[in-house]
Design a protein around this motif. Structure first.
Motif, short mmCIF file in Angstrom:
data_model
loop_
_atom_site.label_atom_id
_atom_site.label_comp_id
_atom_site.label_asym_id
_atom_site.label_seq_id
_atom_site.Cartn_x
_atom_site.Cartn_y
_atom_site.Cartn_z
N GLN A 134 0.83 -1.21 0.00
CA GLN A 134 0.00 0.00 0.00
C GLN A 134 0.87 1.27 0.00
O GLN A 134 1.93 1.29 0.63
CB GLN A 134 -0.90 0.02 1.25
N ASP A 135 0.35 2.29 -0.67
CA ASP A 135 1.11 3.54 -0.77
C ASP A 135 1.44 4.14 0.59
O ASP A 135 2.53 4.66 0.81
CB ASP A 135 0.32 4.58 -1.59
N ARG A 136 0.48 4.07 1.51
CA ARG A 136 0.72 4.68 2.82
C ARG A 136 1.97 4.09 3.47
O ARG A 136 2.70 4.77 4.18
CB ARG A 136 -0.49 4.47 3.73
N HIS A 137 2.21 2.80 3.20
CA HIS A 137 3.38 2.14 3.77
C HIS A 137 4.63 2.51 2.97
O HIS A 137 5.66 2.92 3.52
CB HIS A 137 3.17 0.63 3.77
N LYS A 138 4.52 2.39 1.65
CA LYS A 138 5.69 2.61 0.79
C LYS A 138 6.27 4.02 0.98
O LYS A 138 7.47 4.20 1.11
CB LYS A 138 5.31 2.38 -0.68
N GLU A 139 5.36 5.00 0.99
CA GLU A 139 5.82 6.40 1.14
C GLU A 139 6.60 6.60 2.42
O GLU A 139 7.65 7.23 2.45
CB GLU A 139 4.61 7.34 1.16
N ARG A 140 6.04 6.04 3.49
CA ARG A 140 6.69 6.29 4.78
C ARG A 140 8.01 5.53 4.90
O ARG A 140 8.98 6.04 5.46
CB ARG A 140 5.75 5.93 5.94
N VAL A 141 8.06 4.32 4.36
CA VAL A 141 9.31 3.57 4.43
C VAL A 141 10.41 4.35 3.71
O VAL A 141 11.53 4.47 4.20
CB VAL A 141 9.15 2.16 3.82
N GLN A 142 10.06 4.90 2.57
CA GLN A 142 11.09 5.68 1.83
C GLN A 142 11.54 6.88 2.66
O GLN A 142 12.72 7.22 2.67
CB GLN A 142 10.51 6.14 0.50
N ALA A 148 9.49 -4.58 5.78
CA ALA A 148 8.44 -5.21 6.60
C ALA A 148 8.45 -4.71 8.04
O ALA A 148 7.39 -4.39 8.60
CB ALA A 148 8.62 -6.72 6.58
N LEU A 149 9.62 -4.64 8.64
CA LEU A 149 9.67 -4.22 10.05
C LEU A 149 9.04 -2.85 10.25
O LEU A 149 8.37 -2.59 11.25
CB LEU A 149 11.13 -4.18 10.53
N PHE A 150 9.23 -2.00 9.25
CA PHE A 150 8.70 -0.64 9.39
C PHE A 150 7.18 -0.59 9.43
O PHE A 150 6.61 0.43 9.79
CB PHE A 150 9.23 0.27 8.28
N ASN A 151 6.50 -1.70 9.09
CA ASN A 151 5.03 -1.64 9.09
C ASN A 151 4.46 -1.22 10.44
O ASN A 151 3.43 -0.56 10.51
CB ASN A 151 4.44 -3.00 8.69
N TYR A 152 5.18 -1.63 11.50
CA TYR A 152 4.68 -1.33 12.85
C TYR A 152 4.62 0.18 13.08
O TYR A 152 3.81 0.65 13.87
CB TYR A 152 5.60 -1.97 13.89
N LEU A 153 5.52 0.88 12.40
CA LEU A 153 5.59 2.32 12.55
C LEU A 153 4.74 3.03 11.49
O LEU A 153 4.02 3.99 11.81
CB LEU A 153 7.06 2.75 12.43
N THR A 154 4.81 2.57 10.24
CA THR A 154 4.10 3.31 9.18
C THR A 154 2.60 3.39 9.48
O THR A 154 1.98 4.41 9.25
CB THR A 154 4.26 2.64 7.79
#
Ligand code: MSP
Length: 547
Positions: free
Chosen positions: A97-105, A240-246
């Motif tokens: 999902q974009d909401r995740h991808k944007e924040r991970v970047q 993947a790990l960043f999902n908890y934060l995004t």
């Protein structure tokens, strides 16, 4: 303001459909989330899917469909399975999902600036199934095979961005070995045996790759690229790990961070116990990220095996969705939840999912103990008081007075047991000791049985002069059952709510009206059932199972 409580499960790979392992971790997270809602906490419970793995690309290619379609299909299957199984997750994150991808970047961009990330060459042993490099000493120990799948490790050379994990050895040891805080953050790994395992590995931790060469990894555009360098994909594990934060990095949700509990299994301990906290400490040092804290507890459970053996499709002992649905159909969803949460592999030993064991637990704890107790209390109220809850009136001790001393010695009066049960379950919940929690709650039900056995209301009922005593006994039983059912609700919401309906309690409605939050501490106080309440009889809560 209610306390906030944030709990997560791993996000699951979408290369295949969900199985009992995924259902297990999400179920115990659900039990814990519900317990906190029952207490009145402001809970955020997250689960979801991890999608940018090479094995997802491969699985789609094998079937001749696009990776996106394959991911959609399986993510949909995870989401609908969890819904069908009554999970109360507040969101379902998909890493595509974009909401995740944007924040991970955004996070990786910040890390690139931190000086903790550099471009270098990597050569090592790769476990393709786990999407993970295995250190040389471990690879050797495992005879150059995957510890999880048994398949041979592959020698790989890549140009990668590296995260300076080695620079975080000391802070991590301070957190985990000395139990001290770092940058104002604490972090714990449980159970202790797992923590010790990780401490040993941290001592020799080397820098870790956080990207993969897009061309070499065969990911195509199925990845999140490193900001400013399209030739590199952010390594799926970092993504993947960043999902908890995004998921909670929004104005409305940021107050949930840090997660109170990350639930995982032993297979993915290293990433969560070492790389994740180190990355968060690195991110925290960047401008605008001082709100980033470390998660409270990382709890790593063990594995389910099945009928005495490692689960495998070829062995025919694999507990897949069809099998799970059969259990639900035959025994009820709450029975499955009870079995998973009370017999499961919390702690460091694996648990065996065996049908015979399931039936034994079902019959003895659910049918014969809880279900039977409810039937007895309802039946007696019906028989002796025309289906209306009688007034308690008489002191419990008076009722017990004319018992022989043997019987009295066996008995602890219910109004005294109930508050202890509440405090015992609260202690267990704090330690995530679900089986202990459940056994405390169930022991209150067993005490009701014992109380009936000792006070013998059915004998007293034959003597009109003892009507008040029978009334008191029944009132006490119903009251203790009410309290037990509240404590049991996180494990068996449907059945507990059924008990509430029969006893005329409106907790489900009160929770719904209060944003899903309960008032556990108040509800468990003794003496709240109203005399005169109609007590509904009904079908057995858990009908006894005859194979
Ligand atoms: N995608 C990674 C996790 C990323 S989290 C940032 C992953 N996915 S997975 O689909 O392989 O799921 C692994 C998790 O599923 C385990 O950690 C555990 O929670 C659960 N289980 C999988 N098999 C299991 C058993 N046999 N028994 C109990 N739980 C198991 O790893």
């Amino acid at each position: 303001m209610p306390d906030s409580f944030y709990i997560t499960t791993p996000i699951y790979y979408v290369n295949d459909r969900p199985h009992i392992g995924h259902v297990y971790t999400t179920t115990i997270a659900d039990v814990i989330a519900r317990y906190h809602r029952l207490r009145g906490d402001d809970v955020f419970f997250l689960t979801g899917t991890d999608e940018h793995a090479a094995k997802v690309v491969d699985a789609a290619a094998e079937r001749g469909i696009s990776t996106q379609d394959w991911a959609d299909r399986n993510a949909g299957e995870f989401e609908s399975t969890f819904q069908r199984l009554g999970m109360s997750n507040d969101d379902f994150i998909r890493t595509s999902q974009d909401r995740h991808k944007e924040r991970v970047q955004k996070y990786v961009k910040a890390l690139l600036k931190s000086g903790d990330v550099y471009l270098g060459d990597y050569e090592g042993w790769y476990d393709a199934g786990q999407e993970e490099y295995v250190p040389e000493n471990k690879a050797k120990e495992q005879d150059y095979k995957s510890a999880i799948s048994g398949r041979p490790l592959v020698r790989k050379t890549e140009k990668n961005y590296f995260f300076k994990l080695s620079a975080y050895r000391e802070p991590l040891l301070k957190l985990l070995e000395q139990g001290e805080s770092v940058d104002g953050c604490a972090f714990d790994v449980q159970p202790n045996a797992r923590k010790n395992e990780i401490i040993e590995r941290i001592r020799t931790a080397e820098d870790v790759p956080i990207s993969r060469d897009v061309a070499g990894a065969g990911l195509g555009d199925w990845c999140i690229t490193v900001p400013g360098d399209d030739t590199h994909a952010i390594y799926v594990w970092i993504d993947a790990l960043f999902n908890y934060l995004t998921t909670v990095d929004t104005d409305e949700r940021r107050h949930y961070w840090p997660a109170n509990v990350h639930l995982i299994a032993k297979d993915i301990l290293w990433f969560h116990a070492a790389i994740w906290p180190a990355m968060l400490l690195a991110l925290k040092k960047q401008p605008g990220y001082d709100w980033v804290q470390l998660p409270g507890v990382l709890y790593s459970h063990s594995f389910w095996i099945s009928e005495g053996k490692k689960m495998s499709k070829s062995e025919g002992n694999f507990i897949d969705l069809e099998k799970i649905d059969q259990y639900v159909e035959t025994f009820s969803l709450d029975a499955l939840r009870w079995f998973l949460a009370t017999q499961g592999p919390m702690g460091t030993t694996d648990s065996d999912f065996a049908e015979a064991r399931f039936i034994e637990v079902y019959n003895s704890e659910l049918a014969n103990t809880l279900g039977n107790c409810l039937s007895r209390v309802c039946n007696m109220t019906n028989r002796y008081f025309e289906g209306q809850l009688p007034a308690g009136g008489q002191e419990i001790d008076d009722v017990l007075l004319n018992q022989d001393s043997d019987a009295q010695a066996k008995l602890v009066t219910l109004d005294r047991v109930a508050p202890n049960t509440h405090s015992n379950t609260a202690d267990s919940a704090r330690l995530l000791a679900l089986a202990t929690y459940a056994s405390h709650a169930l022991s209150l039900v067993q005490q009701i049985d014992l109380y009936i056995e000792v006070t013998q209301p059915f004998k007293r009922a034959k003597d009109e002069s003892k009507r008040d005593e029978v009334a008191t006994i029944l009132y006490n039983c119903a009251e203790a059952l009410r309290i037990a059912s509240i404590l049991l609700w996180p494990f068996m919401p449907t059945k507990a709510e059924e008990i509430w309906r029969r006893l005329g309690c409106g907790y489900a409605e009160q929770m719904a009206a209060n944003g899903g939050r309960g008032m556990l501490d108040e509800w468990v106080l003794w003496g709240q059932l109203k005399p005169g309440t109609p007590i509904a009889q009904g079908d057995p809560l858990f009908p006894r199972y005859q194979p």
